[in-house]
Design an enzyme around this catalytic site. Sequence first.
Site, PDB file in Angstrom:
ATOM      1  N   GLY A   3       0.818  -1.212   0.000  1.00 54.72           N
ATOM      2  CA  GLY A   3       0.000   0.000   0.000  1.00 54.72           C
ATOM      3  C   GLY A   3       0.850   1.260   0.000  1.00 54.72           C
ATOM      4  O   GLY A   3       0.572   2.209  -0.743  1.00 54.72           O
ATOM      5  N   CYS A   4       1.887   1.276   0.803  1.00 48.27           N
ATOM      6  CA  CYS A   4       2.742   2.463   0.891  1.00 48.27           C
ATOM      7  C   CYS A   4       3.518   2.675  -0.406  1.00 48.27           C
ATOM      8  O   CYS A   4       3.746   3.814  -0.823  1.00 48.27           O
ATOM      9  CB  CYS A   4       3.689   2.342   2.081  1.00 48.27           C
ATOM     10  SG  CYS A   4       2.803   2.306   3.662  1.00 48.27           S
ATOM     11  N   THR A   5       3.906   1.577  -1.055  1.00 44.62           N
ATOM     12  CA  THR A   5       4.584   1.676  -2.344  1.00 44.62           C
ATOM     13  C   THR A   5       3.639   2.255  -3.386  1.00 44.62           C
ATOM     14  O   THR A   5       4.010   3.168  -4.138  1.00 44.62           O
ATOM     15  CB  THR A   5       5.106   0.300  -2.793  1.00 44.62           C
ATOM     16  OG1 THR A   5       6.064  -0.152  -1.831  1.00 44.62           O
ATOM     17  CG2 THR A   5       5.744   0.364  -4.168  1.00 44.62           C
ATOM     18  N   ALA A  20       3.215   6.030  -2.673  1.00 45.94           N
ATOM     19  CA  ALA A  20       4.424   6.804  -2.999  1.00 45.94           C
ATOM     20  C   ALA A  20       4.624   6.891  -4.511  1.00 45.94           C
ATOM     21  O   ALA A  20       4.994   7.945  -5.037  1.00 45.94           O
ATOM     22  CB  ALA A  20       5.645   6.175  -2.330  1.00 45.94           C
TER      23      ALA A  20
END
Length: 156
Positions: A46-48, A51
């Site tokens: 999710g964070c990838t 970003a």
Amino acid sequence: MTERLSPGDTAPDFTLTSDTGEQVSLADYRGRKVIVYFYPSAMTPGCTKQACDFTESLDSLKVAGYDVIGISPDKPEKLAKFRQRDSLTITLLSDPEKSVLTSYAAFGEKKLYGKVVEGVIRSTFAIDEEGVITLALYNVRATGHVAKLHKDLHLA
């Protein structure tokens, strides 16, 4: 837990270490608009996605006058690997003590898979040239967030 921030509040100032080892302060952005977003952990799916979405949208955000800062509790070394692995062009800052996360109410109790846990609350703030919050979003979804942000900020 810190009270959640709202539009009209002064954004809490901070100075944190970037993935390149530089000290970056919110005050460095006075006179420019900035999006500050908080995410749980570099190099997770999710964070990838989030970003990469910010990186892909950075040109259009810059045209609208916005810089982008991503903040997580990760150490600068992990953030450097994250930048390199995913060719990220946004500013990545490390908050291992979670002091900035806490000052923005982006750390605390949240639900994860039906259980209450303590952790990073995925949050995004738009801050104007004078350091005043114009948009405060808590519990955002990683996927589709940048597109929603474009709508919320009335960008193309």
